[in-house]
Design an enzyme around this catalytic site. Structure first.
Site, short mmCIF file in Angstrom:
data_model
loop_
_atom_site.label_atom_id
_atom_site.label_comp_id
_atom_site.label_asym_id
_atom_site.label_seq_id
_atom_site.Cartn_x
_atom_site.Cartn_y
_atom_site.Cartn_z
N HIS A 26 0.84 -1.20 0.00
CA HIS A 26 0.00 0.00 0.00
C HIS A 26 0.87 1.26 0.00
O HIS A 26 0.58 2.22 -0.71
CB HIS A 26 -0.92 -0.03 1.22
CG HIS A 26 -2.17 0.76 1.07
ND1 HIS A 26 -3.13 0.48 0.12
CD2 HIS A 26 -2.64 1.83 1.77
CE1 HIS A 26 -4.13 1.34 0.24
NE2 HIS A 26 -3.85 2.17 1.23
N TYR A 39 2.63 9.82 2.09
CA TYR A 39 1.88 8.80 2.83
C TYR A 39 2.87 8.02 3.66
O TYR A 39 3.95 7.67 3.18
CB TYR A 39 1.14 7.85 1.88
CG TYR A 39 0.52 6.66 2.58
CD1 TYR A 39 -0.62 6.82 3.36
CD2 TYR A 39 1.07 5.40 2.47
CE1 TYR A 39 -1.20 5.74 4.01
CE2 TYR A 39 0.49 4.31 3.11
CZ TYR A 39 -0.64 4.49 3.88
OH TYR A 39 -1.20 3.42 4.52
#
Length: 113
Positions: A26, A39
């Site tokens: 991810h 992120y």
């Protein structure tokens, strides 16, 4: 800067190794998401209870994720992106539950978003 913080819980029955691998995947996928400045996801190694102020229990958390966006325009780009939508679909495969927070700074020149 807009910052979103997520408390993440893996699905029941998922191994720690699989969860770790999917968190890494991810993270790697995040580099292609339009509008997303940064992120980060970190696995919870421990939940200490020896705090200097009263402790409150929030339940089990497996990881903490955080998304950064430069401004509202970048966030709008992110929300409209098909790549972001596919990224969220991947998240559904390894995140059993989450609790999101939009945070605001307490000091500095950065306005609260």
């Amino acid at each position: 800067m807009i910052r979103l913080l997520y408390l993440l819980v893996k699905p029941a029955g998922m191994s720690d190794e699989t969860f770790r691998a999917e968190c890494l995947r991810h993270y790697e996928m995040s580099h292609d998401v339009p509008g997303l400045h940064k992120y980060e996801v970190r696995l919870v190694a421990e939940q200490p209870t020896d705090t200097h102020v009263p402790f409150f229990d929030i339940g089990h958390v497996d990881a903490i994720g955080e998304c950064w966006f430069k401004d509202d325009a970048a966030y709008a780009t992110y929300m409209a992106s098909d790549i972001r939508k596919a990224w969220f679909e991947h998240g559904k495969t390894f995140i059993g539950q989450l609790k999101p927070f939009r945070t605001a700074p307490v000091a500095g020149d950065e306005p609260a978003s």
